[in-house]
Motif scaffolding. Structure first.
Motif, PDB file in Angstrom:
ATOM      1  N   LEU A   5      28.910  32.406  18.620  1.00 30.04           N
ATOM      2  CA  LEU A   5      28.308  33.692  18.962  1.00 30.04           C
ATOM      3  C   LEU A   5      26.926  33.510  19.580  1.00 30.04           C
ATOM      4  O   LEU A   5      26.238  32.531  19.313  1.00 30.04           O
ATOM      5  N   LYS A   6      26.531  34.495  20.381  1.00 29.62           N
ATOM      6  CA  LYS A   6      25.188  34.488  20.964  1.00 29.62           C
ATOM      7  C   LYS A   6      24.148  34.549  19.846  1.00 29.62           C
ATOM      8  O   LYS A   6      24.401  35.111  18.781  1.00 29.62           O
ATOM      9  N   THR A  60      33.043  41.465  19.979  1.00 29.77           N
ATOM     10  CA  THR A  60      32.798  41.956  21.332  1.00 29.77           C
ATOM     11  C   THR A  60      31.523  42.777  21.408  1.00 29.77           C
ATOM     12  O   THR A  60      30.745  42.648  22.349  1.00 29.77           O
ATOM     13  N   GLU A  63      28.604  40.339  21.360  1.00 29.72           N
ATOM     14  CA  GLU A  63      28.527  39.527  22.568  1.00 29.72           C
ATOM     15  C   GLU A  63      28.167  40.317  23.828  1.00 29.72           C
ATOM     16  O   GLU A  63      27.618  39.750  24.780  1.00 29.72           O
ATOM     17  N   THR A  64      28.436  41.607  23.844  1.00 28.95           N
ATOM     18  CA  THR A  64      28.201  42.409  25.049  1.00 28.95           C
ATOM     19  C   THR A  64      27.026  43.379  24.902  1.00 28.95           C
ATOM     20  O   THR A  64      26.896  44.310  25.680  1.00 28.95           O
TER      21      THR A  64
END
Length: 66
Positions: A5-6, A60, A63-64
């Motif tokens: 993950l970021k 999601t 991450e976005t």
């Protein structure tokens, strides 16, 4: 399954967890409903996403983010 993950957008930590929990809802006296929930959280500063019923949606969202 491991997911890369970021890092946290606030503190920069790479210690990020996908957390599973459930929500208990009482429905009438003889019926209890459980709802599965997932969210992604920074282990250092505790910032997190909203809760989602699907793990993929929580990841999601992390991450976005903008």
């Amino acid at each position: 399954m491991s997911v890369n993950l970021k890092p946290c957008p606030f503190c920069g930590s790479h210690n990020i967890s996908v957390v599973y929990c459930y929500e208990k809802r009482e429905k009438h006296s003889a019926f209890t409903e459980y709802k599965n929930l997932f969210y992604v959280e920074c282990d250092y500063c505790r910032v997190r996403t909203d809760s989602y019923s699907v793990r993929f949606d929580a990841v999601t969202a992390w991450e976005t983010r903008s």
